[in-house]
Motif scaffolding. Structure first.
Motif, PDB file in Angstrom:
ATOM      1  N   ASP A   1      43.091  35.144  43.333  1.00 46.54           N
ATOM      2  CA  ASP A   1      41.799  35.762  43.601  1.00 46.54           C
ATOM      3  C   ASP A   1      41.891  36.848  44.672  1.00 46.54           C
ATOM      4  O   ASP A   1      40.931  37.594  44.876  1.00 46.54           O
ATOM      5  CB  ASP A   1      40.781  34.696  44.046  1.00 46.54           C
ATOM      6  CG  ASP A   1      40.458  33.728  42.929  1.00 46.54           C
ATOM      7  OD1 ASP A   1      40.606  34.113  41.756  1.00 46.54           O
ATOM      8  OD2 ASP A   1      40.072  32.587  43.221  1.00 46.54           O
ATOM      9  N   THR A   2      43.019  36.907  45.381  1.00 48.01           N
ATOM     10  CA  THR A   2      43.229  37.929  46.403  1.00 48.01           C
ATOM     11  C   THR A   2      44.613  38.538  46.220  1.00 48.01           C
ATOM     12  O   THR A   2      45.598  37.813  46.040  1.00 48.01           O
ATOM     13  CB  THR A   2      43.115  37.330  47.822  1.00 48.01           C
ATOM     14  OG1 THR A   2      41.812  36.755  47.977  1.00 48.01           O
ATOM     15  CG2 THR A   2      43.303  38.401  48.876  1.00 48.01           C
TER      16      THR A   2
ATOM     17  N   CYS B   1      42.953  38.800  34.919  1.00 48.12           N
ATOM     18  CA  CYS B   1      41.715  38.062  34.624  1.00 48.12           C
ATOM     19  C   CYS B   1      41.868  37.421  33.250  1.00 48.12           C
ATOM     20  O   CYS B   1      41.121  37.719  32.325  1.00 48.12           O
ATOM     21  CB  CYS B   1      40.508  39.000  34.663  1.00 48.12           C
ATOM     22  SG  CYS B   1      38.938  38.132  34.459  1.00 48.12           S
TER      23      CYS B   1
ATOM     24  N   LYS C   1      34.354  35.910  37.972  1.00 49.98           N
ATOM     25  CA  LYS C   1      35.074  35.665  39.212  1.00 49.98           C
ATOM     26  C   LYS C   1      35.355  36.996  39.895  1.00 49.98           C
ATOM     27  O   LYS C   1      35.383  38.058  39.254  1.00 49.98           O
ATOM     28  CB  LYS C   1      36.366  34.889  38.966  1.00 49.98           C
ATOM     29  CG  LYS C   1      37.519  35.692  38.389  1.00 49.98           C
ATOM     30  CD  LYS C   1      38.794  34.851  38.386  1.00 49.98           C
ATOM     31  CE  LYS C   1      39.997  35.632  37.863  1.00 49.98           C
ATOM     32  NZ  LYS C   1      41.231  34.832  37.903  1.00 49.98           N
TER      33      LYS C   1
ATOM     34  N   ILE D   1      37.907  39.291  42.315  1.00 51.22           N
ATOM     35  CA  ILE D   1      39.286  39.476  42.769  1.00 51.22           C
ATOM     36  C   ILE D   1      39.258  40.524  43.879  1.00 51.22           C
ATOM     37  O   ILE D   1      38.751  41.636  43.673  1.00 51.22           O
ATOM     38  CB  ILE D   1      40.200  39.918  41.619  1.00 51.22           C
ATOM     39  CG1 ILE D   1      40.186  38.881  40.487  1.00 51.22           C
ATOM     40  CG2 ILE D   1      41.621  40.122  42.119  1.00 51.22           C
ATOM     41  CD1 ILE D   1      41.048  39.236  39.301  1.00 51.22           C
TER      42      ILE D   1
END
Length: 341
Positions: A104-105, A118, A174, A176
């Motif tokens: 996510d980072t 993704c 989500k 990122i």
């Protein structure tokens, strides 16, 4: 079939005798599921039906179900027991999207390229949409099977990318975060931890005292639930006075970039976009552009709802089992539906 929904399978066996020696066996693939025997004595051939309730999951997509009729006539009867097996019933299971594991980072050096993952699975296969409030670098998407990648070139500033995957059963999102690494020599020296005199305390200089950092945006209300076709309005405000401007980005109701304001309003008179994700953003004087996505639930009550009896007409007979079916047409979102009996 839809994941988590109950279905009834029926095995029809014609012209078999004696009924009291019949064993009906159910299988999913090669896995035994159930055995059914009959206590009714009948020496002449009869037709019988047996049912099996299933609630398939996404892991059952493509599974094969079979039923088998076996006559257990004891040690004096034929060995192995006479057996007839049905043709396999292949099932397709539809299920909501689910993200595959991923970061996510992502950290990247200034001016470098980066790829954001993704990847998701779902049935029907989900559609993907990337959104971002900054025109940072040049971006292009690549898709290989379930792998979905956004390739960005020449990244120079921190940014947050929203990845949304959608199929007819649902939508998930989500974020990122892309963080640009600052070279070590550019980090300021805050203070020394070495006391000048043994036994004395070291005091932080006034310029090195920790600074409380707050997120610059506030949504009011912070989330909305809207009936399909109704209007909606949400304010995005900031307490920061030192910024270049702010605005809303959305498929409907976007405001564009507004300067010298501390409040911008997202308004839609007739909301009909099932996948809308309004995003409020602010451009700070240092070039950073924080953003906040407004969670929106768009719902629709059914056009009609009806109840019927499956595979039966006319009067019912006492003591006999019947299956009732409730048909609900054109409702959303499915994951929030609660059927009460």
């Amino acid at each position: 079939m839809v994941e988590g929904t109950e279905y009834q399978l029926q095995c029809d066996i014609q012209n078999i005798a004696p009924l009291q020696n019949l064993v009906v066996k159910w299988y999913k693939g090669n896995e035994p599921l159930d055995n059914v025997t009959y206590s009714i004595v009948s020496k002449t051939p009869v037709d019988v039906s047996d049912t099996l309730m299933i609630s398939p999951s996404r892991h059952d997509d493509g599974a094969q179900y079979r039923c088998r009729a076996q006559l257990d006539l004891g040690p004096e009867g034929p060995q192995p027991h006479p057996t007839v097996t049905s043709e396999p019933l292949n099932i397709t299971v539809h299920y909501t999207p689910e993200f595959l594991p991923g970061n996510d980072t992502v950290e990247v050096s200034a001016g470098s390229d980066v790829s954001l993952d993704c990847s998701a699975e779902g049935n029907p296969p989900p559609e993907l949409r990337w959104t971002n409030n900054t025109a940072e670098g040049n971006a292009n998407e690549t898709t290989v099977g379930r792998l979905r990648t956004l390739n960005i070139s020449r990244v120079t500033a921190n940014a947050t990318y929203n990845c949304t995957v959608t199929n007819r059963l649902g939508s998930i999102t989500k974020q990122i975060h892309v963080l640009v690494k600052v070279p070590p020599q550019q980090h300021p020296t805050m203070f020394s931890t070495t006391p000048s005199t043994p036994g004395t305390m070291t005091t932080l200089p006034a310029t090195a005292k920790p600074k409380l950092v707050t997120f610059p945006l506030e949504l009011n209300p912070p989330r909305v639930v809207v009936r399909y076709g109704d209007s909606v309005s949400v304010n995005c405000s900031t307490s920061f006075t030192d910024h270049e401007g702010m605005g809303w980005e959305a498929t409907f109701g976007g405001t564009g970039f507004e300067q010298e304001v501390n409040v911008v309003t997202w308004t839609v008179d007739n909301l009909i976009d099932w996948t809308i994700e309004p995003t409020c953003y602010i451009t700070l004087i240092d070039g950073e552009q924080p953003s906040e996505v407004l969670p929106v639930i768009l719902y629709k009550t059914p056009d009609s709802i009806s109840i019927s009896v499956l595979r039966h007409s006319g009067p019912m007979v006492e003591g006999t089992e019947y299956q009732l079916q409730c048909d609900i047409q054109n409702i959303a979102p499915l994951q929030n539906l609660d059927c009460e009996v």
